[in-house]
Design a protein around this motif. Structure first.
Motif: not given
Length: 243
Positions: A108-119, A128-131, A142-152
């Motif tokens: 889910g580590y994806c910008d939503l403006e890109n996700a809206e193209k394929f979703l 996969d929610i890691k933590q 090594g990265v934030s989970n903000k994108k993952t949670l926003a994707f969810a």
């Protein structure tokens, strides 16, 4: 100009990454550096074979009878497949024209403006929610989970079916307080069909050594059956069934 995919590998008869028999396409490249990653050989974006969408589709279509029989389809994994979001958009669009079920295996580590193209062409997401704790997520990946949670949350708003995957790593993702927080977050989503609790394992350690990488979790042992049972009981308290 048609998108070209950087393909790490292909598995033609997968049975664990989505429903039915799956054609699993592993794309190259990943921005995460999970300490327990068992596919560290997919991290680099410039590895693997370059394939056109037409070449991939020509291969995928061969398996349509198996998909129909088993209610399967294609799963795109990685690496982190959303790095190649134009490939996902074109590939999934063509799959839908062929009546093929589409599944995305992602952090889910994806910008939503890109996700809206394929979703719009995505039937199922294995997320996969890691933590759930951001600081611990950074330590683990090594990265934030903000994108993952926003994707969810975006998947929930779009009502796209989702399977949650959570790897239990002793000392990193097994704190009961974090599990409780994760359960509370999951209860805010309306599209979860399945929650899979996966015990940490060491099957990818050999790849780290082959690549000359330092495997920091050498000292970490897989969770015991009792530890997994205790975590499942927390999910049960929130009326969340786990597999």
């Amino acid at each position: 100009m048609p998108s070209k995919a950087r393909v790490h590998s292909i598995e033609t008869c997968g049975t664990v990454d989505g429903p039915g028999i799956r054609y699993i396409l592993f794309l190259a490249g990943c921005p995460l550096r999970c300490k327990y990653c068992h596919n560290c050989d997919t991290w680099k974006k410039d590895i693997g074979e370059v394939m056109t969408i037409d070449e991939i589709m020509a291969d995928v279509i061969k398996y349509k009878p198996y998909f129909k029989f088993s209610k399967g389809g294609i799963t795109v994994s990685g690496g982190e497949p959303t790095l190649q979001w134009p490939v996902l958009e074109e590939l999934f669009r063509q799959c839908k024209l062929e009546g093929i079920h589409t599944c995305l295996d992602t952090s889910g580590y994806c910008d939503l403006e890109n996700a809206e193209k394929f979703l719009p062409y995505t039937d199922l997401v294995l997320l996969d929610i890691k933590q759930i704790n951001e600081e611990k997520h950074r330590i683990l990946t090594g990265v934030s989970n903000k994108k993952t949670l926003a994707f969810a949350k975006d998947l929930s708003a779009r009502k796209i079916a989702m399977w949650i995957r959570y790897v239990v790593v002793p000392g990193y993702s097994d704190d009961p307080k974090d599990i409780e927080e994760l359960c509370r977050f999951l209860k805010t989503l309306n599209n979860i069909e399945r929650v899979e609790l996966l015990p940490y394992h060491k099957m990818g350690v050999s790849k780290w050594k082959e690549m000359g990488l330092d495997y920091e979790l050498e000292h970490v042992e897989p969770p015991t059956e009792e530890q997994m049972k205790n975590i499942r009981e927390i999910f049960e308290k929130y009326d969340i069934q786990t597999y």
